[in-house]
Design a protein around this motif. Structure first.
Motif, PDB file in Angstrom:
ATOM      1  N   GLN A  44     -12.421 -24.894  27.704  1.00  0.00           N
ATOM      2  CA  GLN A  44     -13.769 -25.105  27.193  1.00  0.00           C
ATOM      3  C   GLN A  44     -14.441 -23.737  27.209  1.00  0.00           C
ATOM      4  O   GLN A  44     -14.557 -23.135  28.279  1.00  0.00           O
ATOM      5  N   ASN A  45     -14.848 -23.312  26.061  1.00  0.00           N
ATOM      6  CA  ASN A  45     -15.416 -21.956  25.973  1.00  0.00           C
ATOM      7  C   ASN A  45     -14.422 -20.919  26.461  1.00  0.00           C
ATOM      8  O   ASN A  45     -14.800 -19.902  27.035  1.00  0.00           O
ATOM      9  N   ALA A  78     -12.427 -43.709  18.427  1.00  0.00           N
ATOM     10  CA  ALA A  78     -12.177 -42.295  18.720  1.00  0.00           C
ATOM     11  C   ALA A  78     -10.719 -42.103  19.138  1.00  0.00           C
ATOM     12  O   ALA A  78     -10.147 -42.933  19.847  1.00  0.00           O
ATOM     13  N   TYR A  79     -10.161 -40.993  18.722  1.00  0.00           N
ATOM     14  CA  TYR A  79      -8.754 -40.711  18.995  1.00  0.00           C
ATOM     15  C   TYR A  79      -8.572 -40.395  20.480  1.00  0.00           C
ATOM     16  O   TYR A  79      -9.378 -39.685  21.080  1.00  0.00           O
ATOM     17  N   ASN A 101      -8.544 -30.852  24.548  1.00  0.00           N
ATOM     18  CA  ASN A 101      -9.356 -30.050  23.625  1.00  0.00           C
ATOM     19  C   ASN A 101     -10.834 -30.414  23.828  1.00  0.00           C
ATOM     20  O   ASN A 101     -11.383 -31.288  23.157  1.00  0.00           O
ATOM     21  N   ASP A 136     -13.544 -28.560  23.295  1.00  0.00           N
ATOM     22  CA  ASP A 136     -14.424 -28.153  22.200  1.00  0.00           C
ATOM     23  C   ASP A 136     -14.432 -29.204  21.090  1.00  0.00           C
ATOM     24  O   ASP A 136     -15.463 -29.467  20.475  1.00  0.00           O
ATOM     25  N   LYS A 137     -13.290 -29.802  20.870  1.00  0.00           N
ATOM     26  CA  LYS A 137     -13.198 -30.828  19.824  1.00  0.00           C
ATOM     27  C   LYS A 137     -14.067 -32.035  20.169  1.00  0.00           C
ATOM     28  O   LYS A 137     -14.762 -32.593  19.311  1.00  0.00           O
ATOM     29  N   TYR A 151     -16.719 -32.059  22.092  1.00  0.00           N
ATOM     30  CA  TYR A 151     -18.125 -31.651  21.922  1.00  0.00           C
ATOM     31  C   TYR A 151     -18.501 -31.668  20.438  1.00  0.00           C
ATOM     32  O   TYR A 151     -19.570 -32.141  20.050  1.00  0.00           O
ATOM     33  N   HIS A 152     -17.614 -31.142  19.622  1.00  0.00           N
ATOM     34  CA  HIS A 152     -17.888 -31.067  18.185  1.00  0.00           C
ATOM     35  C   HIS A 152     -18.082 -32.465  17.612  1.00  0.00           C
ATOM     36  O   HIS A 152     -19.050 -32.725  16.875  1.00  0.00           O
ATOM     37  N   ILE A 153     -17.187 -33.373  17.935  1.00  0.00           N
ATOM     38  CA  ILE A 153     -17.279 -34.730  17.378  1.00  0.00           C
ATOM     39  C   ILE A 153     -18.560 -35.410  17.854  1.00  0.00           C
ATOM     40  O   ILE A 153     -19.260 -36.060  17.066  1.00  0.00           O
ATOM     41  N   ARG A 161     -21.368 -34.064  18.709  1.00  0.00           N
ATOM     42  CA  ARG A 161     -22.545 -33.478  18.050  1.00  0.00           C
ATOM     43  C   ARG A 161     -22.609 -33.915  16.587  1.00  0.00           C
ATOM     44  O   ARG A 161     -23.684 -34.245  16.076  1.00  0.00           O
ATOM     45  N   GLN A 162     -21.463 -33.925  15.947  1.00  0.00           N
ATOM     46  CA  GLN A 162     -21.447 -34.351  14.543  1.00  0.00           C
ATOM     47  C   GLN A 162     -21.874 -35.809  14.415  1.00  0.00           C
ATOM     48  O   GLN A 162     -22.624 -36.187  13.525  1.00  0.00           O
ATOM     49  N   ASN A 163     -21.368 -36.625  15.332  1.00  0.00           N
ATOM     50  CA  ASN A 163     -21.670 -38.056  15.254  1.00  0.00           C
ATOM     51  C   ASN A 163     -23.148 -38.325  15.547  1.00  0.00           C
ATOM     52  O   ASN A 163     -23.768 -39.179  14.907  1.00  0.00           O
ATOM     53  N   LEU A 182     -19.180 -40.192  21.335  1.00  0.00           N
ATOM     54  CA  LEU A 182     -17.923 -40.941  21.236  1.00  0.00           C
ATOM     55  C   LEU A 182     -16.991 -40.595  22.394  1.00  0.00           C
ATOM     56  O   LEU A 182     -16.152 -41.396  22.769  1.00  0.00           O
ATOM     57  N   GLY A 195     -21.850 -32.867  25.233  1.00  0.00           N
ATOM     58  CA  GLY A 195     -22.610 -32.410  24.077  1.00  0.00           C
ATOM     59  C   GLY A 195     -23.446 -33.493  23.428  1.00  0.00           C
ATOM     60  O   GLY A 195     -24.283 -33.222  22.571  1.00  0.00           O
TER      61      GLY A 195
END
Lengths: 903, 311
Positions: free
Chosen positions: A258-259, A312-313, A366, A368-369, A371-373, A375-377, A385, A436
């Motif tokens: 992470q980071n 979610a995967y 992962n 970062d993935k 966190y990304h999902i 934030r996107q969601n 998720l 996130g």
């Protein structure tokens, strides 16, 4: 003094540097590439095997076998007689410390205070005890009264390359002072920013304080308080394929970047502050001693895990769909779907192989993935998720004990006592991190799939529907379990000229009750509030007859019977969501025999024992995430019958005054000898579906059959059933050297009850009817015996009689040898000071292929087809779950350096 | 007293060393990608792909591996936001006149759940077919990789995520107002007539983002209170009826409902997967408009993308 401390600190730094050097060495282990199994995985929430709990715990100083076995075989998590730690009891100053919900003593509660808990007495199952009742695994009593510490101070500094790299302890004791007071205290710290297993860390402090006041010649009051707040990141078991791809048997799927920094998804926090007040009374003649204790503990245990919602995967890196073998059959060259037969399968296999091997980050979590999902969601109006939850298992414990020891004369003595324990267990989970995200609604993701996210059934708590969860909030489940336990016990010993008789007996009562703090939408009538109390009356007795013709020979025959309450952890169908007790919840019964011969022939000292223990009516629950049904699952076996038997031997030959040889052997068996009843509960599943999954029909009569696990012949797992050792010890002018070669074999994988359910057999096509009649008139069946013994199956006669059942084979790991050695020096300094140095090495041959344990995945190799409400076997899956278990490996070469300075 | 202080000092030191190790800074994910950064310039269109691979696309359940760089663009018009579409996005040609020859859509299968955070509606994407397979799944044109189904059949399935990292590129940010998100309108009598015309039932018109209007047959008249029995589960569906009760699931884990079009002499199938938010919606008894991804197998069949597709 200052100089001494400086020297010690310098040595510690050097040792630390050595430890760091070992990190690099362990990180670049190369494995044999022919060890190329292909496997995949499933999570198992019940796992906690990286904690050092599953090892022999009792060290009995007067028993040649028990005195050595714990330390010698600990690298392989050896358990004496393959018994769980719940069958041995640990006492401190006379107060029993075993957890009443789990049965075990939590060794982590005294972690980092070795110097404070060194004064202990161990007994085997049949020994006369002065401190309390012990079970079939024996017991130990820690004496931590302040007056028992030798006056002085001690600093211990250690370096190692295991879970932690450094340990420091400082102990100070006044001894018994003229004013009748005695004080002792100890503080310690163990830590590693990254342990020998990548992605783990260890961060543990410890404190111990004891005060004692003597009142006259007869009374003493002692107060002891201690705790060891610990935070540690865990190692996860994985499959051979994942280990192969990562090129290390120490691959840890729990962490990820992470980071750019390593973060572990499974972090355990424990802290059990405990206080014990002890009143000792002894008569003037020193023939009677009464010890009474009042104890209080607040046990806090919590562990994090990743959670995910909706579709979610699965974020676990070694989730089977991420593994190369997920694309096709890698096992059977004749299979239609064999990877080597189809170029497109081979291409996909290669693509995943390259993903795993090209970059370490690809085979880890992962973050970062996620966190990304999230934030996107959320940006699209949704909510988190992915999240990290913290599962709490806390306890408030209040306990009282009183023990009277009386010696009538040199031939007769008796000990008796009472123990009372109330444990208030608190089980819940909290939101540890929304990764996130900022929003999360407390509904059950599995029930939402079954009933819809807007349904009442999806609510985890109908009293707070659709509650918005923030970090730190409780969600999901929240329940308490109250256990009350009381027992009366006694044992008596007669010692004659040539004989000894020990008789012991006890009676106990246990109550278990669940108190739900949430009203679960799937169990509206039986989730909130109290379950009602289950009550159990137990008891038992032991008898030992010993014949001692001379001082050098002792032959003893012992027997015991025991009936004890089931553990609270196994008592409920699905404790997280409902109040129902499991069916067939009864006392567990034991009958055991032990024949021992201890001897001395000149320079040879030895002990040989044979034992047999029959356990019946045992209850055992496993809880895990079931990928097959996509839900959290409880599977409870009841009416389990097991036999533990074998031979133990220890031999010591004093060749010269400086040189001795020792041998140690434990060869036994521990197996199921029946097919226990089974009960399955899937969280979130509707009752109709659940009823269907809990039923199995006779293939001929179509009448319901009891659901069972075909377990007969299965063995206790994750402990070597064969452990042999040969050692040598040499001492010279204050130095001592020890070396041993230890052979381990017959370690079995933890078998999956799910795969051996008769209902699973029915759907997997492992119910067999006769296909003909032999010339001798016996029914003939299609599968061969080898096939039955490998895959499992049940044979029925034409009229539906169950003729024979076979459990699917349980994997036995390859045996192996481990070499250990140690060197030490004790230096007596002026002014009563002393320095002790000990350096030990484990697994000198760096055998990285020794599996200490593991477990099968709870999945079938086949898809199921449903038609008209009945399931049948469908196509075989690409993954062969039956061939792919998860494993733990014994530590690679490691060392432990300990320096103690007394002043 | 000094001794006691020394222990207290030691304890304080030990506890201060034991401060939390499990603390981490939140990552910046602004530039997080699962797709490629650059895959080259487009050299064809979805229509071009369909024409070039006409044979594998139009022959049921066949497919062909692409050996060369064939790159096309499209806008995401269908994704798995509700879970009704599974491991699938649908992209549509950019900038063409609706119903023009080049106004084409194609399915892209990706072996991953929760695709919608990466492939939001209105997101422009570029696909390089090299190494991927083009064909059809149950007559719906598709890009993906082969796999064996749970019934043992070889089909064109989703591509591995590893292929997404090399063969798909996001272009810009999602535009929820993109004109390509306007469905083809079949709510008119002309539209229904178009659907009835067997000449239109071909790979060039499948899949497409469409809008239809009508009544769902299973909740009309006496059928409303007459629960169907699942062929596989053997159980009756609960009342009132919802789009996809689990007991009615078929081999594809979905439930078909019949939408009677307004002209009342033709119908299409509304197909809904079990276990998603659309599945549990009560079926409206009156006329509604349904939007979703329409494809043709034995009849026109629509899969809605989210609960918002019912008006």
């Amino acid at each position: 003094m200052t100089k001494g401390v400086s020297v010690l600190a310098t040595m510690w730094c050097i040792a630390g540097a050595t430890a760091m050097a070992q990190i690099q060495k362990a990180d670049t282990l190369k494995l044999h590439e022919d060890n190329a199994d292909f496997t995949f995985t499933e999570s198992q929430l019940d796992e906690d095997l990286d904690a050092s709990q599953a090892v022999a715990s009792v060290v009995a100083k007067n028993d040649l076998f028990l005195n050595q076995v714990g330390f010698r075989f600990s690298p392989m998590r050896f358990r004496v007689r393959a018994l769980d730690n719940m069958y041995s009891q640990t006492y401190m100053n006379g107060l029993r410390l075993n957890d009443t919900e789990l049965g075990r003593f939590n060794y982590a509660s005294i972690g980092g205070m070795n110097d404070a808990t060194r004064n202990k007495e161990g007994v085997d199952a049949y020994d006369y005890t002065t401190f309390g009742l012990v079970g079939p695994g024996g017991g130990q009593s820690l004496n931590t009264r302040a007056s028992q510490f030798a006056q002085g101070r001690k600093i211990s500094l250690s370096a190692t390359n295991r879970n932690y790299y450094g340990r420091a302890m400082y102990t100070h004791a006044t001894g018994l002072m003229a004013n009748g007071w005695a004080f002792a205290g100890s503080v310690g710290y163990r830590g590693a920013t990254e342990g020998v297993i990548e992605g783990t860390f260890y961060n543990s402090a410890a404190y111990f304080l004891a005060a004692e006041k003597r009142f006259g010649n007869n009374h003493a009051l002692s107060l002891v308080t201690y705790g060891s707040p610990t935070e540690r990141a865990q190692q996860g078991a994985s499959t051979e394929e994942a280990y192969w791809l990562a090129n290390s048997h120490y691959y840890n799927p729990n962490w990820g970047y992470q980071n750019g920094e390593k973060r572990n998804s499974r972090v355990v926090e424990t802290f059990s502050p405990t206080t014990i007040l002890t009143w000792d009374w002894e008569n003037d003649a020193h023939t009677s001693r009464l010890t009474s204790n009042l104890g209080f503990a607040y046990n806090q245990y919590s562990g994090t895990a990743l959670g995910w919602n909706g579709n979610a995967y699965d974020p676990r890196p070694d989730y089977y769909k991420n593994l190369p073998s997920g694309v096709g059959d890698v096992w059977d060259r004749n299979s239609e779907h064999y990877v080597g037969k189809e170029q497109f399968l081979l291409d996909q296999w290669q693509s995943l192989y390259e993903r795993w091997t090209s970059n370490k980050a690809n085979r880890q979590v992962n973050w970062d993935k996620m966190y990304h999902i999230n934030r996107q969601n959320e940006a699209a109006g949704g909510e988190a998720l992915y999240y990290q939850e913290r599962r709490h298992n806390d306890q408030l414990v209040g306990a009282f004990s009183s023990t009277l020891n009386h010696t009538f004369n040199k031939n007769h003595k008796i000990a008796m006592g009472v123990n009372l324990n109330h444990t208030h267990g608190m089980h819940y989970k909290t939101m540890a991190d929304l990764l996130g995200g900022t929003r999360y609604t407390d509904i059950d993701k599995f029930a939402a799939k079954d009933y819809g996210s807007k349904s009442l059934e999806a609510q985890n708590d109908l009293r707070n529907p659709n509650r918005q969860i923030k970090v730190g909030d409780r969600f999901g489940y929240d329940y308490n379990i109250d256990v009350n336990k009381a027992d009366l016990w006694s044992n008596y010993q007669y010692t004659g000229g040539y004989s000894q008789v020990i008789v012991a007996g006890h009676i106990d009562g246990t109550t278990i009750e669940r108190d739900g703090q949430m009203e679960n939408g799937r169990y509206r009538n039986n989730s909130y509030g109290k379950s009602g109390m289950a009550k159990f009356l137990g008891g038992g007795g032991k008898l030992t007859l010993a014949f001692t013709p001379t001082r050098n020979h002792r032959l003893s025959l012992s027997a015991n019977v025991l009936s004890q309450a089931p553990l609270a952890r196994n008592a409920f169908v699905a404790a997280r969501t409902q109040n129902n007790f499991i069916n067939n919840l009864t006392n567990e019964d034991h009958i055991g025999f032990d024949l021992s011969y201890a001897f001395r022939f000149g320079r040879v000292v030895g002990k040989v024992s044979g034992y047999h223990t029959q356990i019946t009516n045992q209850v055992k629950q496993t809880a895990y995430y079931n990928d097959q049904q996509s839900t959290f699952t409880y599977l409870t076996m009841s009416n389990i019958s097991k036999a533990h038997y074998g031979v133990e031997a220890a031999l010591e030959i004093q060749a010269t005054t400086n040189l001795s040889f020792s041998m140690l052997a434990s060869v036994g068996d521990a197996l199921y000898n029946n097919n226990p009843y089974a009960q399955v509960s899937y969280e979130g599943m509707n009752p109709a579906e659940l009823a269907k999954l809990n039923s199995v029909k006779n293939p001929v009569t179509k009448q319901p059959m009891p659901m069972r696990v075909i377990a007969k012949g299965m063995r206790e797992d994750s402990t070597p059933l064969t452990a042999l050792s040969a050692g040598v010890k040499y001492s010279y002018k204050g130095w001592f050297f020890e070396a041993s070669a230890n052979y381990y074999d017959r370690v079995y994988v933890g078998f999956s009850p799910y795969r051996r359910l008769n209902s699973t057999y029915a759907t997997d096509g492992h119910f067999y009817l006769p296909t003909g009649v032999s010339p001798s008139g016996l029914p003939v069946f299609e599968p061969t015996l080898a096939q039955l013994e490998n895959e499992g199956g049940i044979l029925f006669s034409n009229d539906g009689f169950e003729m024979a059942s076979y459990a699917a084979a349980q994997e036995k790991f390859k045996g192996g040898v481990m070499f250990d050695a140690s060197i030490g020096r004790y230096i007596r300094l002026r002014g009563g000071k002393s320095l002790s140095i000990n350096l030990s090495f484990q697994n000198i041959g760096n055998n990285t292929n020794l599996r200490t344990g593991g477990y099968e995945q709870n999945r079938s190799d086949f898809y199921y087809k449903e038609s008209g409400g009945s399931y049948s076997k469908g196509e075989g899956k690409a993954y062969k779950f039956s061939k792919n278990s998860k494993y733990y490996y014994a530590n690679a070469f490691n060392f432990f350096l300990n320096i103690g300075f007394k002043f | 007293m000094n001794k006691i202080f020394s222990i207290i000092f030691g304890a304080t030191l030990a506890f201060s060393m034991a401060s939390c190790m499990d603390s981490h800074d939140e990552p910046n994910t602004d530039n997080f990608l699962i797709t490629a950064k650059q895959i080259g310039e487009p050299n064809t269109t979805i229509y071009g792909v369909k024409e070039k691979f006409k044979t594998p696309i139009s022959t049921n359940n066949t497919f062909e591996q692409v050996k060369e760089d064939i790159i096309f663009e499209g806008v995401v018009v269908g994704n798995d936001v509700s879970g009704n579409l599974y491991q699938t996005i649908v992209i549509r040609h950019i900038g063409s006149t609706p119903e023009a020859t080049d106004d084409q859509c194609i399915q892209v299968g990706i072996k991953h759940t929760i695709l919608y955070p990466y492939f939001a509606l209105g997101q422009r994407i570029r696909v390089n077919l090299k190494g991927l397979y083009v064909g059809n799944y149950s007559r719906t044109p598709k890009v993906g990789q082969p796999y064996y189904t749970s019934s043992g059949n070889l089909r064109l399935g989703p591509m591995l995520l590893e292929k997404v990292a090399t063969n798909i590129q996001l272009i810009g940010k999602p535009n929820s107002e993109a004109p390509e998100l306007t469905p083809r309108d079949f709510t008119t009598s002309e539209g229904e007539q178009w659907l009835r015309d067997s000449n239109n039932r071909n790979y060039l018109n499948s899949p497409m983002l469409a809008k239809v209007s009508g009544l769902i047959k299973e909740v009309q008249g006496s059928e409303k209170d007459n629960p169907a029995t699942g062929a596989l589960s053997g159980r009756k569906e609960p009342l009132p009826k919802i789009f996809a009760p689990e007991v009615l699931y078929d081999a594809g884990y979905a439930v078909d409902r019949t939408l009677l079009l307004k002209s009342n002499n033709s119908s299409i199938t509304i197909r809904t997967s079990t276990q998603n938010d659309i599945a549990f919606l009560p079926i409206p008894a009156d006329t509604h408009t349904y939007t979703g991804i329409m494809s043709y197998y034995s009849n026109w069949q629509m899969q809605m993308r989210s609960v918002n597709d019912i008006k």
